[in-house]
Design an enzyme around this catalytic site. Structure first.
Site, mmCIF file in Angstrom:
data_model
loop_
_atom_site.group_PDB
_atom_site.id
_atom_site.type_symbol
_atom_site.label_atom_id
_atom_site.label_comp_id
_atom_site.label_asym_id
_atom_site.label_seq_id
_atom_site.Cartn_x
_atom_site.Cartn_y
_atom_site.Cartn_z
ATOM 1 N N TYR A 42 -1.688 -19.139 -13.837
ATOM 2 C CA TYR A 42 -1.171 -19.434 -15.310
ATOM 3 C C TYR A 42 0.515 -19.938 -15.428
ATOM 4 C CZ TYR A 42 -1.307 -19.282 -20.363
ATOM 5 O OH TYR A 42 -1.285 -19.654 -21.961
ATOM 6 N N HIS A 59 8.050 -22.395 -23.234
ATOM 7 C CA HIS A 59 8.311 -21.721 -22.278
ATOM 8 C C HIS A 59 9.323 -21.796 -21.167
ATOM 9 C CE1 HIS A 59 4.381 -19.863 -22.773
ATOM 10 N NE2 HIS A 59 3.817 -21.023 -22.952
#
Length: 340
Positions: A290, A20
């Site tokens: 998140y 990510h």
């Protein structure tokens, strides 16, 4: 807190959650170099996939530099003692992806769902167990539910065949007391041979304290990431956590100097930006959002002129969860219109 003599299995996330932070652009050489370094340091489990798991390559989540198959094929043959895991989110990854991972030599499949949606994991967990894999039920955004609700969902995953259940603090929102109550409930009610794990993020600076609380409450597996490379402000920094475990006389099997060197010499130079608790990452934890939403929100700020932390706060207010990345752009666009 006295953890002397306890034993913990450490699981590195730098090559999956770290995707990510690298917008899924880790090269094969970087992947192999870090994995072999972790292997030599004694890390027993290393996760390797797209940041959103097997099959995550998409317009919604981001296209990686290489396929999951290429990453796994490059890493697994190089391992001398470490086992490789793969994350799978039902609805993104399929049973075909699972079979591919098994054929390539993956040891552990972690089937991840939102903390209230364990019922979608049955097919994948059952197949993983049928294939003889170490099978983990990975309940994300655990801060959003009570210990009782998390236990209910954990029992579903256990009934499908999971031999380990994770309490996953995807937002880095939880405090040690939250972790204790959730892990204690799982440990007290699940089968004695079902292992318990904890996955933390460092958005509120609590990942090490939370991981220690998890061990004290009965967790046997703890996730971390060397140099903290991961979504948001990163995961529990594994080399720091190993040093803490050394001080507390917890058995972990990892060489402290070796993992420090992997962090300093291999992972830190890979970073596109420092992994730290900046105002946006802190907002993730504060708002319970998140962690992989961070870069999406920062890109939306550049596009629409709305501060990323304001976007993240609104996403937290709306109760968004993993898989709703498409809402980030929509939210920012609507906020920009309201400000115009």
């Amino acid at each position: 807190m006295n953890l002397t003599g306890k034993k913990v299995i450490l699981h590195d996330m730098s090559l999956r959650d770290g995707m990510h932070a690298r917008q899924h652009q880790i090269t094969l050489k970087e992947m192999v170099d870090v994995a072999t370094g972790l292997d030599a340091a004694g890390v027993p489990l290393i996760e390797v996939t797209h940041g959103d798991g097997l099959g995550g390559a998409s317009l919604n989540y981001g296209f990686p530099a290489h396929t999951d198959e290429e990453y796994l094929s490059a890493v697994i043959p190089k391992m001398k003692q470490a086992k490789v895991s793969a994350l799978l989110l039902p609805g993104i990854g399929t049973v075909d992806h699972l079979r591919m991972a098994h054929q390539l030599g993956v040891n552990t499949i972690r089937v991840a769902t939102h903390c209230t949606e364990a019922d979608v994991s049955g097919q994948h967990i059952a197949l993983s167990r049928d294939l003889g894999l170490d099978t983990v039920g990975f309940l994300m955004m655990a801060h959003m539910v009570s210990p009782e609700k998390l236990l209910e969902q954990a029992k579903l995953m256990e009934s499908y065949g999971a031999n380990c259940i994770y309490c996953t603090d995807s937002a880095g929102y939880m405090l040690p007391g939250d972790v204790t109550s959730h892990i204690e409930r799982l440990r007290g009610e699940l089968k004695s041979d079902t292992q318990i794990g904890f996955h933390g993020h460092h958005n509120m600076g609590m990942s090490i304290a939370n991981s220690l609380a998890a061990i004290e409450a009965g967790a046997e597996r703890i996730d971390g990431s060397v140099a903290g490379l991961g979504a948001g402000a990163g995961n529990t920094p594994l080399e720091v956590f190993v040093a803490v475990l050394e001080r507390m006389q917890v058995h972990h099997g990892v060489n402290l100097y070796d993992i420090m060197d992997v962090a300093e010499d291999l992972v830190t130079p890979m970073m596109d930006q420092p992994i730290r608790i900046d105002r946006d990452a802190l907002t993730l934890g504060y708002a319970g959002v998140y962690s992989s939403f961070l870069l999406f929100a920062q890109r939306a700020e550049k596009k629409y002129g709305v501060p990323a932390r304001d976007i993240l706060l609104e996403l937290g207010r709306r109760g968004t969860v993993g898989g709703q990345e498409d809402m980030i752009d929509d939210t920012a666009m609507n906020m920009a219109r309201e400000l115009a």
